[in-house]
Write a protein that holds these residues in place. Structure first.
Motif, PDB file in Angstrom:
ATOM      1  N   LYS A 115       0.828  -1.219   0.000  1.00 57.03           N
ATOM      2  CA  LYS A 115       0.000   0.000   0.000  1.00 57.03           C
ATOM      3  C   LYS A 115       0.858   1.263   0.000  1.00 57.03           C
ATOM      4  O   LYS A 115       0.501   2.276  -0.603  1.00 57.03           O
ATOM      5  CB  LYS A 115      -0.926  -0.010   1.220  1.00 57.03           C
ATOM      6  CG  LYS A 115      -1.910  -1.170   1.242  1.00 57.03           C
ATOM      7  CD  LYS A 115      -2.795  -1.141   2.463  1.00 57.03           C
ATOM      8  CE  LYS A 115      -2.060  -1.531   3.739  1.00 57.03           C
ATOM      9  NZ  LYS A 115      -1.643  -2.936   3.755  1.00 57.03           N
ATOM     10  N   SER A 116       1.998   1.198   0.658  1.00 57.22           N
ATOM     11  CA  SER A 116       2.871   2.370   0.742  1.00 57.22           C
ATOM     12  C   SER A 116       3.375   2.795  -0.630  1.00 57.22           C
ATOM     13  O   SER A 116       3.552   3.989  -0.895  1.00 57.22           O
ATOM     14  CB  SER A 116       4.057   2.076   1.663  1.00 57.22           C
ATOM     15  OG  SER A 116       3.627   1.693   2.941  1.00 57.22           O
ATOM     16  N   ASN A 130      -3.270  -3.336  -7.144  1.00 59.04           N
ATOM     17  CA  ASN A 130      -4.280  -3.725  -6.165  1.00 59.04           C
ATOM     18  C   ASN A 130      -5.410  -2.709  -6.106  1.00 59.04           C
ATOM     19  O   ASN A 130      -5.179  -1.496  -6.197  1.00 59.04           O
ATOM     20  CB  ASN A 130      -3.654  -3.857  -4.780  1.00 59.04           C
ATOM     21  CG  ASN A 130      -2.743  -5.051  -4.667  1.00 59.04           C
ATOM     22  OD1 ASN A 130      -2.438  -5.703  -5.666  1.00 59.04           O
ATOM     23  ND2 ASN A 130      -2.292  -5.339  -3.459  1.00 59.04           N
ATOM     24  N   SER A 131      -6.611  -3.190  -5.926  1.00 58.91           N
ATOM     25  CA  SER A 131      -7.784  -2.334  -5.873  1.00 58.91           C
ATOM     26  C   SER A 131      -7.670  -1.301  -4.754  1.00 58.91           C
ATOM     27  O   SER A 131      -7.500  -1.651  -3.585  1.00 58.91           O
ATOM     28  CB  SER A 131      -9.034  -3.186  -5.636  1.00 58.91           C
ATOM     29  OG  SER A 131     -10.135  -2.386  -5.275  1.00 58.91           O
ATOM     30  N   PHE A 132      -7.762  -0.020  -5.097  1.00 57.80           N
ATOM     31  CA  PHE A 132      -7.740   1.033  -4.082  1.00 57.80           C
ATOM     32  C   PHE A 132      -8.958   0.918  -3.166  1.00 57.80           C
ATOM     33  O   PHE A 132      -8.858   1.127  -1.959  1.00 57.80           O
ATOM     34  CB  PHE A 132      -7.731   2.416  -4.743  1.00 57.80           C
ATOM     35  CG  PHE A 132      -6.407   2.792  -5.383  1.00 57.80           C
ATOM     36  CD1 PHE A 132      -5.342   1.910  -5.412  1.00 57.80           C
ATOM     37  CD2 PHE A 132      -6.229   4.049  -5.954  1.00 57.80           C
ATOM     38  CE1 PHE A 132      -4.123   2.251  -5.992  1.00 57.80           C
ATOM     39  CE2 PHE A 132      -5.024   4.407  -6.535  1.00 57.80           C
ATOM     40  CZ  PHE A 132      -3.970   3.515  -6.565  1.00 57.80           C
ATOM     41  N   ILE A 175      -4.127   7.836  -1.140  1.00 63.16           N
ATOM     42  CA  ILE A 175      -5.102   6.905  -1.715  1.00 63.16           C
ATOM     43  C   ILE A 175      -6.503   7.320  -1.288  1.00 63.16           C
ATOM     44  O   ILE A 175      -7.440   7.350  -2.102  1.00 63.16           O
ATOM     45  CB  ILE A 175      -4.826   5.459  -1.268  1.00 63.16           C
ATOM     46  CG1 ILE A 175      -3.420   5.017  -1.683  1.00 63.16           C
ATOM     47  CG2 ILE A 175      -5.865   4.512  -1.863  1.00 63.16           C
ATOM     48  CD1 ILE A 175      -3.048   3.622  -1.202  1.00 63.16           C
ATOM     49  N   ALA A 176      -6.663   7.671  -0.013  1.00 55.97           N
ATOM     50  CA  ALA A 176      -7.973   8.067   0.505  1.00 55.97           C
ATOM     51  C   ALA A 176      -8.504   9.320  -0.189  1.00 55.97           C
ATOM     52  O   ALA A 176      -9.676   9.401  -0.557  1.00 55.97           O
ATOM     53  CB  ALA A 176      -7.884   8.301   2.016  1.00 55.97           C
ATOM     54  N   THR A 234      -6.957  -7.229  -8.542  1.00 54.91           N
ATOM     55  CA  THR A 234      -6.283  -6.314  -9.456  1.00 54.91           C
ATOM     56  C   THR A 234      -7.298  -5.452 -10.192  1.00 54.91           C
ATOM     57  O   THR A 234      -8.327  -5.951 -10.660  1.00 54.91           O
ATOM     58  CB  THR A 234      -5.430  -7.095 -10.476  1.00 54.91           C
ATOM     59  OG1 THR A 234      -4.416  -7.826  -9.777  1.00 54.91           O
ATOM     60  CG2 THR A 234      -4.769  -6.152 -11.475  1.00 54.91           C
ATOM     61  N   SER A 235      -6.999  -4.163 -10.299  1.00 54.24           N
ATOM     62  CA  SER A 235      -7.855  -3.221 -11.012  1.00 54.24           C
ATOM     63  C   SER A 235      -7.008  -2.241 -11.804  1.00 54.24           C
ATOM     64  O   SER A 235      -5.815  -2.070 -11.530  1.00 54.24           O
ATOM     65  CB  SER A 235      -8.735  -2.421 -10.030  1.00 54.24           C
ATOM     66  OG  SER A 235      -9.678  -3.233  -9.371  1.00 54.24           O
ATOM     67  N   VAL A 236      -7.646  -1.606 -12.790  1.00 55.59           N
ATOM     68  CA  VAL A 236      -7.029  -0.495 -13.499  1.00 55.59           C
ATOM     69  C   VAL A 236      -7.619   0.799 -12.936  1.00 55.59           C
ATOM     70  O   VAL A 236      -8.843   0.944 -12.850  1.00 55.59           O
ATOM     71  CB  VAL A 236      -7.291  -0.561 -15.015  1.00 55.59           C
ATOM     72  CG1 VAL A 236      -6.556   0.571 -15.731  1.00 55.59           C
ATOM     73  CG2 VAL A 236      -6.869  -1.909 -15.568  1.00 55.59           C
TER      74      VAL A 236
END
Length: 296
Positions: free
Chosen positions: A170-171, A194-196, A215-216, A240-242
């Motif tokens: 995440k970092s 990875n999906s936010f 991210i938030a 996984t996402s775009v």
């Protein structure tokens, strides 16, 4: 498009490494690894997963990477014409010589470059765990290995950029957003990783807002499209996402969030560890990569 097309012929020089994943007596480990990547690419292309996932990527990229910036004038899906002034950056792909998951992700990346018609010398890669064998193969494939561990803090300097960051910490995502924290910059990049929203859902809100604030903050302006589920590639591309950041959505955010962005600082976990490998822990090897101008 044929998986064999455009595959750079390996050189003759041998190299030392930690293993090729499949040993063949008398064969150069680098050549064995390249052949295995080609085999996996062929397997990917014959699967329904590749057709579905590459279509999702193309559909996601066509708006933010429009050359004329007109989001309402969407070009043909088949011809995006984004190869000019366009690059790809890959972080954290792992030991693709010995790990089957990383090997498939590398094969997917090579196919994606081919599909988007991005020259391999416009694809920059880094993982502090890369072995000597892997660095040699990356060089032979024509990819550019970054000179140093940026910890994900890579500014795109106005160049449209696709970040390939499957299963990163995440970092790294948070650092990447901070390094490009301006509407005119974020609108020129996309993140495949990875999906936010999955990160948000799996964490207490207070910790998420504090430790992964970028991210938030960007979530309300994010177009996120998940990869298709496929039993053969579930472990490799799960969650996984775009992610794209359309200008129209970025303009709706409060102007206050763009002011004086503070560099992220992370606390160690109970074991005294961080999600990312710091610069001081292990460095990459420069193979003629010239880094874009970094944010000061």
């Amino acid at each position: 498009m044929d998986a064999e097309a455009g595959w750079k012929q390996a050189g003759e020089s041998g190299g030392k490494g930690t293993g090729s994943g499949r040993k063949e007596e008398g064969s150069d480990p680098g050549e064995v690894l390249e052949r295995r990547l080609k085999e996996i690419s062929s397997e990917l292309q014959s699967s329904g997963f590749w057709d579905s996932s590459q279509r999702i990527i193309l559909q996601s990229l066509r708006k933010p990477f429009m050359m004329d910036e007109d989001e309402d004038n969407i070009p043909s899906l088949e011809k995006l014409n984004i190869s000019e002034n366009f690059q790809c950056v890959s972080f954290g792909i792992g030991n693709f010589s010995s790990c089957s998951v990383a090997k498939t992700q590398m094969a997917f990346l090579l196919l994606l470059l081919q599909e988007l018609q991005i020259s391999r010398d416009c694809c920059f890669v880094f993982d502090p765990v890369f072995s000597e064998l892997e660095l040699e193969v990356l060089c032979r494939l024509g990819l550019k290995v970054m000179a140093e561990n940026e910890e994900g803090k890579h500014g795109i300097s106005g160049v449209r950029t696709l970040f390939f960051m499957v299963h990163c910490g995440k970092s790294l995502y948070n650092n990447l957003l901070w390094s490009n924290w301006a509407p005119e910059t974020l609108s020129k990049m996309a993140v495949l990783g990875n999906s936010f929203r999955g990160i948000q859902d799996r964490m207490p809100s207070k910790i998420f807002q504090k430790e992964y604030s970028y991210i938030a903050k960007i979530l309300p302006a994010t177009d996120e499209t998940p990869f298709p589920a496929h039993p053969q590639y579930m472990e490799i591309f799960n969650d996984t996402s775009v992610h794209c950041f359309p200008s129209s959505k970025l303009k709706e955010l409060s102007g206050e969030i763009w002011k004086l962005p503070e560099e992220p600082v992370y606390e160690e976990n109970e074991e005294g560890q961080l999600e990312i490998i710091r610069k001081s822990q292990k460095k990459g090897i420069c193979t003629d990569f010239e880094a874009n101008e970094k944010k000061s």
